[in-house]
Write a protein that holds these residues in place. Structure first.
Motif, PDB file in Angstrom:
ATOM      1  N   PRO A  33      47.156  52.102  30.327  1.00 27.80           N
ATOM      2  CA  PRO A  33      46.379  51.223  31.550  1.00 27.80           C
ATOM      3  C   PRO A  33      47.160  50.033  31.723  1.00 27.80           C
ATOM      4  O   PRO A  33      47.827  49.331  30.977  1.00 27.80           O
ATOM      5  CB  PRO A  33      45.188  51.087  30.702  1.00 27.80           C
ATOM      6  CG  PRO A  33      45.509  50.998  29.265  1.00 27.80           C
ATOM      7  CD  PRO A  33      46.320  52.133  29.113  1.00 27.80           C
ATOM      8  N   ALA A  34      47.115  49.786  33.099  1.00 28.11           N
ATOM      9  CA  ALA A  34      48.032  48.577  33.615  1.00 28.11           C
ATOM     10  C   ALA A  34      47.228  47.121  32.728  1.00 28.11           C
ATOM     11  O   ALA A  34      45.999  47.092  32.592  1.00 28.11           O
ATOM     12  CB  ALA A  34      47.749  48.278  35.027  1.00 28.11           C
ATOM     13  N   PRO A  35      48.304  46.235  32.463  1.00 26.65           N
ATOM     14  CA  PRO A  35      47.476  44.903  31.674  1.00 26.65           C
ATOM     15  C   PRO A  35      46.474  44.382  32.735  1.00 26.65           C
ATOM     16  O   PRO A  35      46.861  44.175  33.880  1.00 26.65           O
ATOM     17  CB  PRO A  35      48.787  44.421  31.491  1.00 26.65           C
ATOM     18  CG  PRO A  35      49.871  44.829  32.456  1.00 26.65           C
ATOM     19  CD  PRO A  35      49.439  46.264  32.826  1.00 26.65           C
ATOM     20  N   SER A  36      45.315  44.199  32.083  1.00 24.49           N
ATOM     21  CA  SER A  36      44.519  43.189  32.925  1.00 24.49           C
ATOM     22  C   SER A  36      45.061  41.809  33.125  1.00 24.49           C
ATOM     23  O   SER A  36      45.510  41.183  32.472  1.00 24.49           O
ATOM     24  CB  SER A  36      43.095  43.060  32.447  1.00 24.49           C
ATOM     25  OG  SER A  36      43.210  42.581  30.986  1.00 24.49           O
ATOM     26  N   VAL A  37      44.985  41.353  34.410  1.00 28.00           N
ATOM     27  CA  VAL A  37      45.375  39.996  34.939  1.00 28.00           C
ATOM     28  C   VAL A  37      44.126  39.143  34.788  1.00 28.00           C
ATOM     29  O   VAL A  37      43.306  39.291  35.657  1.00 28.00           O
ATOM     30  CB  VAL A  37      45.989  39.862  36.038  1.00 28.00           C
ATOM     31  CG1 VAL A  37      46.514  38.628  36.646  1.00 28.00           C
ATOM     32  CG2 VAL A  37      47.160  40.898  36.169  1.00 28.00           C
ATOM     33  N   VAL A  38      43.994  38.036  34.003  1.00 26.35           N
ATOM     34  CA  VAL A  38      42.924  37.404  33.849  1.00 26.35           C
ATOM     35  C   VAL A  38      43.279  36.086  34.731  1.00 26.35           C
ATOM     36  O   VAL A  38      44.249  35.332  34.181  1.00 26.35           O
ATOM     37  CB  VAL A  38      42.526  36.821  32.296  1.00 26.35           C
ATOM     38  CG1 VAL A  38      41.311  35.838  32.467  1.00 26.35           C
ATOM     39  CG2 VAL A  38      42.339  38.387  31.616  1.00 26.35           C
ATOM     40  N   PRO A  39      42.720  35.750  35.764  1.00 24.16           N
ATOM     41  CA  PRO A  39      43.113  34.494  36.557  1.00 24.16           C
ATOM     42  C   PRO A  39      42.872  33.291  35.695  1.00 24.16           C
ATOM     43  O   PRO A  39      41.694  33.069  35.082  1.00 24.16           O
ATOM     44  CB  PRO A  39      42.180  34.664  37.836  1.00 24.16           C
ATOM     45  CG  PRO A  39      40.964  35.599  37.302  1.00 24.16           C
ATOM     46  CD  PRO A  39      41.557  36.631  36.493  1.00 24.16           C
ATOM     47  N   SER A  40      43.529  32.358  35.869  1.00 27.56           N
ATOM     48  CA  SER A  40      43.445  31.233  35.097  1.00 27.56           C
ATOM     49  C   SER A  40      42.364  30.280  35.632  1.00 27.56           C
ATOM     50  O   SER A  40      42.383  30.014  36.983  1.00 27.56           O
ATOM     51  CB  SER A  40      44.854  30.277  34.902  1.00 27.56           C
ATOM     52  OG  SER A  40      45.386  29.971  36.123  1.00 27.56           O
ATOM     53  N   ARG A  41      41.648  29.786  34.840  1.00 29.23           N
ATOM     54  CA  ARG A  41      40.425  28.629  35.409  1.00 29.23           C
ATOM     55  C   ARG A  41      41.185  27.354  35.682  1.00 29.23           C
ATOM     56  O   ARG A  41      41.837  26.845  34.943  1.00 29.23           O
ATOM     57  CB  ARG A  41      39.332  28.708  34.572  1.00 29.23           C
ATOM     58  CG  ARG A  41      38.750  30.204  34.191  1.00 29.23           C
ATOM     59  CD  ARG A  41      37.468  29.867  33.420  1.00 29.23           C
ATOM     60  NE  ARG A  41      36.393  31.273  33.317  1.00 29.23           N
ATOM     61  CZ  ARG A  41      35.405  31.318  32.742  1.00 29.23           C
ATOM     62  NH1 ARG A  41      34.971  30.294  32.119  1.00 29.23           N
ATOM     63  NH2 ARG A  41      34.845  32.484  32.625  1.00 29.23           N
TER      64      ARG A  41
END
Length: 278
Positions: A33-41
């Protein structure tokens, strides 16, 4: 005995086939699975005493000389005396100057401004050089006796802020920051309590440029240069009342501060630095 011969023959046949190919075929691998990109807050301050909306005025006074230029894009909803006096956007030269000088900046925008000038709001909001923050929807004051501004009632304060964010999204501003500047800079405990559920950090300043309705760009530049310290937040305006004085003052201030070793940053960087342990 016959079974044993057959097993040996099968093994030999497999060995010959592998030798002919040079290597054994690999079993197909399951796709990872493609690594999930968690947007920085965006960084915010922790709630103040009693859980009230936190108030930020300046960054750390460290040897790292950073300074944030901020610009209020005002419009008062009732188009009253302040609007008649020039509280509208008519300063594209200012934004062009910031881009030419490569100066990051934070624009505190009202919802009315974004509705009136959606193309400009979208252009600023999508430019990585800038960040858009909230200056209320109506530009009504959040306290009484605030430079003659009309006053928003306590029960409408949060709604006014959230309505501005809705206006930004409709104008095409992708990610407005969770920062709020009180119209006129006027606030009290009641206002801070009313905005706590909105989850914003109130951003004030420690350097007043004096550009609103000013005509002497040199005087504005001197006031900024005399007031700036490491971590300073400078308040300026992106309105007709401040143009073209603000643009000329910015062109004078930027090279002077850079010559003194200052680096221009957005408010988010100052808040982030303020949260890091020294």
């Amino acid at each position: 005995m016959i079974i044993r011969v057959r097993q040996v023959a099968a093994a030999c046949a497999l060995g010959a086939a592998l030798a002919a190919c040079g290597t054994a075929p690999e079993a197909p691998r399951a796709a990872l699975p493609a690594p999930s990109v968690v947007p920085s807050r965006p960084p915010t301050l922790a709630p103040g005493p009693g859980g009230l909306t936190p108030v930020f005025e300046n960054g750390p006074r460290t040897p790292d000389r950073t300074v944030a230029l901020t610009f209020d894009a005002d419009m008062t909803a009732d188009q009253g005396p302040r609007a008649a006096a020039g509280e509208r956007f008519d300063n594209p030269e200012l934004i062009a100057a910031l881009r030419a000088l490569k100066v990051p900046a934070t624009v505190f925008m009202t919802g009315r401004w974004a509705e009136q000038y959606p193309d400009q709001a979208r252009s600023i909001g999508r430019d990585p050089l800038f960040e858009v923050a909230n200056h209320s929807y109506s530009h009504y004051a959040f306290t009484g006796d605030c430079y003659g501004l009309p006053t928003v009632s306590e029960d409408r304060m949060r709604a006014d802020v959230e309505r501005a964010y809705t206006a930004f999204r409709k104008a095409g501003v992708p990610d407005a920051m969770p920062y709020f500047r009180f119209p006129g800079g006027c606030y009290d405990r009641t206002a801070l309590k009313a905005l706590t559920p909105a989850g914003v950090t109130a951003v004030q300043w420690d350097v007043v440029s004096g550009d609103a309705f000013a005509t002497d760009a040199d005087a504005v530049a001197r006031q900024v240069l005399d007031g700036v310290r490491p971590g300073s937040v400078v308040v300026m305006h992106c309105t007709r009342s401040a143009a073209p004085t603000t643009e000329r003052a910015v062109r004078a201030v930027v090279p002077e501060l850079r010559a003194k070793g200052y680096r221009f940053v957005k408010v988010s960087e100052l808040i982030g630095a303020n949260r890091r342990p020294s």
